[in-house]
Write a protein that holds these residues in place. Structure first.
Motif, PDB file in Angstrom:
ATOM      1  N   VAL A 250       0.874  -1.181   0.000  1.00 51.92           N
ATOM      2  CA  VAL A 250       0.000   0.000   0.000  1.00 51.92           C
ATOM      3  C   VAL A 250       0.907   1.225   0.000  1.00 51.92           C
ATOM      4  CG1 VAL A 250      -1.775   1.268   1.273  1.00 51.92           C
ATOM      5  CG2 VAL A 250      -1.779  -1.253   1.274  1.00 51.92           C
ATOM      6  N   ARG A 251       0.806   2.031  -1.055  1.00 45.95           N
ATOM      7  CA  ARG A 251       1.703   3.189  -1.191  1.00 45.95           C
ATOM      8  C   ARG A 251       1.006   4.482  -0.814  1.00 45.95           C
ATOM      9  NH1 ARG A 251       6.648   2.304  -3.865  1.00 45.95           N
ATOM     10  NH2 ARG A 251       6.819   0.072  -4.286  1.00 45.95           N
ATOM     11  N   ASP A 252       1.798   5.407  -0.298  1.00 40.20           N
ATOM     12  CA  ASP A 252       1.306   6.722   0.105  1.00 40.20           C
ATOM     13  C   ASP A 252       0.934   7.523  -1.155  1.00 40.20           C
ATOM     14  OD1 ASP A 252       1.082   9.354   0.928  1.00 40.20           O
ATOM     15  OD2 ASP A 252       2.757   9.243   2.340  1.00 40.20           O
ATOM     16  N   PRO A 253      -0.342   7.924  -1.294  1.00 33.75           N
ATOM     17  CA  PRO A 253      -0.705   8.680  -2.501  1.00 33.75           C
ATOM     18  C   PRO A 253      -0.072  10.069  -2.543  1.00 33.75           C
ATOM     19  CG  PRO A 253      -2.564   8.601  -0.985  1.00 33.75           C
ATOM     20  CD  PRO A 253      -1.497   7.709  -0.408  1.00 33.75           C
TER      21      PRO A 253
ATOM     22  N   ARG B 235       3.200  10.446  -1.565  1.00 36.11           N
ATOM     23  CA  ARG B 235       4.646  10.213  -1.797  1.00 36.11           C
ATOM     24  C   ARG B 235       4.798   8.757  -2.231  1.00 36.11           C
ATOM     25  NH1 ARG B 235       6.498  11.013   3.108  1.00 36.11           N
ATOM     26  NH2 ARG B 235       6.404  13.273   3.083  1.00 36.11           N
ATOM     27  N   HIS B 236       4.745   8.554  -3.555  1.00 29.41           N
ATOM     28  CA  HIS B 236       4.633   7.179  -4.087  1.00 29.41           C
ATOM     29  C   HIS B 236       5.761   6.264  -3.680  1.00 29.41           C
ATOM     30  CE1 HIS B 236       2.452   9.434  -7.485  1.00 29.41           C
ATOM     31  NE2 HIS B 236       1.654   9.148  -6.512  1.00 29.41           N
ATOM     32  N   THR B 237       6.912   6.844  -3.358  1.00 30.37           N
ATOM     33  CA  THR B 237       8.045   5.989  -3.020  1.00 30.37           C
ATOM     34  C   THR B 237       7.860   5.318  -1.657  1.00 30.37           C
ATOM     35  OG1 THR B 237       9.057   8.045  -2.307  1.00 30.37           O
ATOM     36  CG2 THR B 237       9.845   7.116  -4.402  1.00 30.37           C
TER      37      THR B 237
ATOM     38  N   MET C 155      -3.922   6.564   8.556  1.00 32.40           N
ATOM     39  CA  MET C 155      -4.955   6.738   7.531  1.00 32.40           C
ATOM     40  C   MET C 155      -4.578   7.860   6.561  1.00 32.40           C
ATOM     41  SD  MET C 155      -8.432   6.226   9.753  1.00 32.40           S
ATOM     42  CE  MET C 155      -9.532   6.536   8.382  1.00 32.40           C
ATOM     43  N   ALA C 156      -3.967   8.915   7.098  1.00 29.09           N
ATOM     44  CA  ALA C 156      -3.539  10.031   6.229  1.00 29.09           C
ATOM     45  C   ALA C 156      -2.515   9.538   5.217  1.00 29.09           C
ATOM     46  CB  ALA C 156      -2.956  11.155   7.074  1.00 29.09           C
ATOM     47  N   ARG C 157      -1.600   8.682   5.683  1.00 26.45           N
ATOM     48  CA  ARG C 157      -0.527   8.205   4.805  1.00 26.45           C
ATOM     49  C   ARG C 157      -1.038   7.204   3.768  1.00 26.45           C
ATOM     50  NH1 ARG C 157       3.449   5.455   7.857  1.00 26.45           N
ATOM     51  NH2 ARG C 157       4.818   5.581   6.060  1.00 26.45           N
TER      52      ARG C 157
ATOM     53  N   GLY D 294       3.487  12.841  -5.700  1.00 28.40           N
ATOM     54  CA  GLY D 294       2.177  12.382  -5.222  1.00 28.40           C
ATOM     55  C   GLY D 294       1.090  12.744  -6.213  1.00 28.40           C
ATOM     56  N   TYR D 295      -0.135  12.284  -5.930  1.00 25.99           N
ATOM     57  CA  TYR D 295      -1.269  12.558  -6.826  1.00 25.99           C
ATOM     58  C   TYR D 295      -1.889  13.908  -6.476  1.00 25.99           C
ATOM     59  CZ  TYR D 295      -0.942   7.510  -7.713  1.00 25.99           C
ATOM     60  OH  TYR D 295      -0.509   6.261  -8.023  1.00 25.99           O
ATOM     61  N   TYR D 296      -1.109  14.968  -6.651  1.00 24.54           N
ATOM     62  CA  TYR D 296      -1.583  16.283  -6.232  1.00 24.54           C
ATOM     63  C   TYR D 296      -2.334  17.002  -7.339  1.00 24.54           C
ATOM     64  CZ  TYR D 296       1.326  15.499  -2.193  1.00 24.54           C
ATOM     65  OH  TYR D 296       1.858  14.966  -1.062  1.00 24.54           O
ATOM     66  N   MET D 297      -3.388  17.650  -6.935  1.00 24.79           N
ATOM     67  CA  MET D 297      -4.189  18.450  -7.870  1.00 24.79           C
ATOM     68  C   MET D 297      -4.680  19.672  -7.116  1.00 24.79           C
ATOM     69  SD  MET D 297      -7.506  17.182  -9.984  1.00 24.79           S
ATOM     70  CE  MET D 297      -8.647  18.372 -10.684  1.00 24.79           C
TER      71      MET D 297
END
Ligand code: NAD
Length: 478
Positions: free
Chosen positions: A21-24, A26-28, A86-88, A358-361
């Protein structure tokens, strides 16, 4: 690295495969490892729930209620401890997750309280006979949960199901399962083994669950595409389904609306959870006479958001939860621009250097959106909001109703009678007047759900309890 296993009969059950499960944001970063169940393990979980059901349904209501109240206390105390995890894993802000634990504890308490009167049998008698209509549990319930508000959406199923005497096999979404599962393990330990079971996985596990003959009902929150697959899967064994699906909720802002009041509330109604919640405001219709003033003040408020990693200092706006949703939103924004619409990105970046990790918008606003633009007529489920100008009330009601979805909606006006009259003409399961979210009494008493393709059935309130009972009419002839 922490592993989250399946939970069957209150025991950890390991699997051959674990998902990273990766941090959306910080994908690394791998946040944890999540068990991926098999159809055989789904069967094991359902059999456990079925065994438990035969005893649990006879446990007196007061005992079931007492255990659920313990679960509520546990959730209120332990929930905030997983808010960072949960945030991560999901990208939601820490205060959002902390508040979610408190709201979820309240959901359990509400169901416990409502059940006392609701579960009383209806009894009538005349000189020849009497009739007692008993409310019986349904059996093993499969609860399938999305990623966007995992604790609330789980407790909306768990509390009414258990208080009515059913048992559960839950399947969380893979991108929001770790924190929720840590809580569920502790909650399950309060109950007899098998009452609460948790299996993890994607569509195959979902399919095994929704076709299992011993699962009597599927309670699903998620998107319409999966709902259609579940309905088909449930057909062979004639299972009941209860669906909480997507929305494309219109907000209608009348000419007499008080913008001082409206702006902060409607901005929250659009952009909480970075726009990733089912009853978010998803299209705004503003009367032409106040359009420019509304637009300017709306954008000024939205521009205050600071987009970044949920654990970064100052961040008030987290990333998109997963790759597919991120790509859909990027493409939708590009198509909206290509269609000639004025697309404005607002807010600031907390950390320019890590933006692409990350998946930032950024929160995005579409000015003078045409009523038939894709971003107006389809659910975005993310931080892009079209604002449409209108002049005629009948026309705006027609546009609001011109959708296959009908979850929530809102009307904003200082004229209560006019607002209520419009509310009564909207095809939706819920309408908020001068707000875009439930109140405390709303959470307890309003049936939550939608009409048309936004769902089947309701959660919350006594109507939510009714999803988890069967009727047994006993007719005694004297
Ligand atoms: P989704 O439908 O993709 O997934 C939801 C759950 O279904 C996940 O646990 C997923 O693993 C599981 N699943 C996937 N394929 C399955 C299958 N074939 N059989 C059984 N289960 C399967 O939804 P999502 O992307 O997680 O959530 C977004 C959608 O949910 C949006 O449309 C949103 O509006 C809706 N939603 C509705 C409510 C509501 O209360 N009405 C609340 C939150 C989200």
């Amino acid at each position: 690295m922490d592993k989250t296993h399946l939970l069957i009969d209150n025991q950890d059950v390991t699997t051959d495969e674990y998902l990273e499960v990766r941090d959306p944001g910080r994908h690394t970063d791998v946040v944890g490892l999540l068990a991926q169940g098999t159809a055989a393990q789904v069967d094991q979980a359902v059999q456990a729930a079925h065994r438990a059901y035969t005893a649990w349904k006879h446990v007196p209501l007061a005992e079931r209620q007492a255990l659920l109240l313990k679960a509520a206390d546990l959730l209120a105390a332990e929930g905030p401890k997983v808010a960072e995890l949960m945030a991560r894993e999901s990208g939601m802000l820490v205060p959002t997750n902390t508040a979610e634990a408190g709201m979820s504890a309240a959901i359990i308490r509400d169901n416990v309280e409502l059940a006392t009167d609701y579960l009383k049998p209806l009894q009538v008698e005349d000189e020849l006979s009497w009739v007692s209509v008993e409310k019986m549990p349904v059996g093993v319930i499969a609860g399938i949960i999305p990623w966007n508000a995992p604790i609330i959406l789980t407790m909306r199923k768990l509390a009414p199901a258990l208080v009515c005497g059913n048992t559960l096999v839950l399947k969380p979404a893979p991108t929001a399962a770790l924190g929720l599962s840590a809580l569920l393990k502790k909650i399950a330990a309060l109950f007899p083994p098998g009452v609460i079971n948790v299996v993890h996985g994607g569509a195959e596990v979902g399919q095994a669950l929704t076709t299992h003959p011993l699962v009597r009902k599927v309670s699903f929150t998620g998107g319409g595409t999966v709902a259609k697959a579940i309905m088909k899967a449930a057909a062979d064994t004639i299972k009941g389904v209860q669906f909480e699906l997507g929305g494309n909720d219109p907000a209608i802002v009348l000419a007499d609306a008080n913008l001082d009041d409206v702006i902060p509330k409607i901005v929250g109604g659009v952009f909480r959870r970075s726009g990733q919640f089912c009853f978010a405001v998803k299209r705004i219709y503003v009367h032409a006479s106040i359009y420019d003033a509304f637009f300017e003040r709306f954008c000024a408020e939205v521009d205050k958001f600071k987009v970044g990693h949920p654990l970064a200092a100052g961040a008030t706006f987290g990333p998109i939860n997963n790759a597919a949703q991120f790509r859909y939103l990027q493409d939708l924004t590009a198509r909206t621009r290509a269609a000639g619409a004025e697309v404005i990105e607002l807010g600031s970046k907390v950390d320019e250097a890590t933006w692409n990790e990350g998946y930032y918008m950024r929160p995005t606003v579409v000015r003078n959106a045409a009523p038939d633009l894709e971003v107006v007529v389809n659910e975005q489920f993310g931080p892009i909001i079209p604002i449409v100008s209108f002049t005629d009330e009948d026309e705006v009601v027609r546009l609001a109703n011109d959708s296959e979805l009908g979850l929530a909606s809102s009307v904003w006006s200082t004229d209560a009678d006019r607002a209520v009259a419009i509310a009564n003409r909207i095809e939706a399961g819920m309408t908020f007047i001068n707000n875009a979210g439930t109140s405390r009494i709303g959470q307890k008493n309003s049936p939550f759900g939608g009409v048309k393709q936004s769902g089947i059935g309701r959660e919350s309130s006594e109507v939510g309890l009714s999803e988890y009972v069967e009727y047994h009419a006993i007719n005694f002839h004297k």
